[in-house]
Design an enzyme around this catalytic site. Structure first.
Site, PDB file in Angstrom:
ATOM      1  CB  CYS A 130      -0.925  -0.016   1.221  1.00  5.68           C
ATOM      2  SG  CYS A 130      -1.963   1.435   1.309  1.00  5.68           S
ATOM      3  CB  CYS A 133      -0.772   2.390   4.099  1.00  2.56           C
ATOM      4  SG  CYS A 133      -2.201   1.773   3.252  1.00  2.56           S
ATOM      5  CG  ASP A 134       3.076   0.884   4.382  1.00  2.00           C
ATOM      6  OD1 ASP A 134       2.496   1.306   5.403  1.00  2.00           O
ATOM      7  OD2 ASP A 134       2.993  -0.286   3.982  1.00  2.00           O
TER       8      ASP A 134
END
Ligand code: NAP
Length: 301
Positions: A130, A133-134
């Protein structure tokens, strides 16, 4: 006695939340069960440009809005993992938390990321599925994205705004994703595309430090130093636990026609996990509405 709902929806992605909106507008009591976070796959999309009326919205905001619309209409959402579905009258849903019953069931389990099958892929820090997200963990660093579909192209674009260098690795000589995204990537000075290339191994002891790459045409091996690898090689349908009740097609999807009705009366399948031609955000929402309307009709029989 288990708590009873007119309609239980398994999955809180666009299909499930659209079904919840339609079912609540018909005044049915609705429980949505979601094992992770609302929004499904779209929640990790940095930017959605093909949802009519909301160009440029982030996937996370779209997910929030869908959730607010469904819960504002009175749908209840619980973050619980569904472990077992039982047909009957009523139908029974067993989760990791409790047991519920319902008159009609809509299964909208969506898809989950496919893995590359590399050794240590699941545990080595530095491997992510992701970018949204990261991505921030890799600010100013060198990263790679693997895949050639829209997710990979979008992830590479998103990461090129954060990272020093982004290498996009794709196994064929042509991208599967939209040409407009591929063209946008070509304009980025810090993006390199390695075509006809696969990742053979993850390098690094405690954390990812690089990749061993293989050219699929020449067989030549090389190494690429990166701190992060973002895998975007497609999705697999999440059919458990529906697969215990219903047959799967050869691709592992749950067969149901356009009305989303399955071979079991009162059980409907909506969204990406259904056998269908086009898997898009819009078609997931379309399924959600069709399944809810069919479930409402089933309940009034
Ligand atoms: P996808 O379109 O299925 O693409 C998966 C990519 O991974 C393909 O390029 C495939 O290569 C490659 N791949 C698969 N297995 C591999 C392996 N073992 N090793 C190396 N490469 C592998 O998946 P997606 O990009 O996640 O997109 C899924 C759907 O969502 C698509 O319909 C897409 O259009 C849609 N989507 C839409 C948006 C949006 O903004 N609206 C954003 C993201 C995704 P091949 O090409 O060689 O098969």
């Amino acid at each position: 006695m288990p708590e009873h709902f007119d309609i239980i929806i398994v999955g809180g992605g666009p299909a499930g939340l659209t079904a919840a909106i339609y079912a609540r507008r018909a005044n049915k009591s609705v429980l949505v069960l979601e094992k992770a976070a609302v929004g499904g796959q779209i929640a990790s999309s940095p930017r959605v440009d093909n949802f009519p009326g909301l160009p440029g919205i982030s996937g996370a905001e779209l997910a929030d809005r869908l959730f607010e619309q469904a819960s504002g209409l009175g749908a209840r959402l619980e973050l619980e993992e569904v472990l077992e579905l039982r047909d009957g009258s009523p139908k029974t849903v067993v989760t990791d938390y409790g047991t519920y019953t319902c008159g009609a069931l809509i299964y909208a389990g969506g898809m989950t990321h496919r893995s590359l099958g590399l050794a240590r892929e699941a545990e080595l820090p530095g491997v992510s599925y992701c970018a949204v997200c990261d991505g921030a963990f890799y600010q100013g660093k060198d990263v790679a994205v693997v895949g050639g579909g829209n997710t990979a192209l979008q992830d590479a674009l998103y990461l090129s705004d954060l990272c020093r260098q982004v290498t996009l690795i794709h196994r064929r000589d042509q991208f599967r994703g939209d040409p407009i995204l591929a063209e946008a990537l070509r304009q980025r000075p810090n993006v390199t595309c390695l075509l006809n290339t696969v990742v053979d191994a993850l390098l690094g002891e405690e954390v990812l430090t690089g990749l061993r790459l293989r050219n699929t045409v020449t067989g030549e091996l090389s190494e690429l130093a990166v701190s992060g690898l973002f895998q975007a090689v497609g999705q697999l349908p999440q059919t458990a636990p529906a697969a215990a009740l219903l047959p799967l097609d050869e691709g592992g999807f749950l067969p149901a026609g356009e009305s989303c009705a399955t071979s079991l009366p009162g059980i409907f399948v909506a969204g990406d996990c259904r056998t269908k031609e086009i898997r898009q955000l819009t078609t997931a929402c379309a399924d959600g509405s069709a399944a809810a309307l069919a479930a409402i009709q089933y309940l009034s029989r």
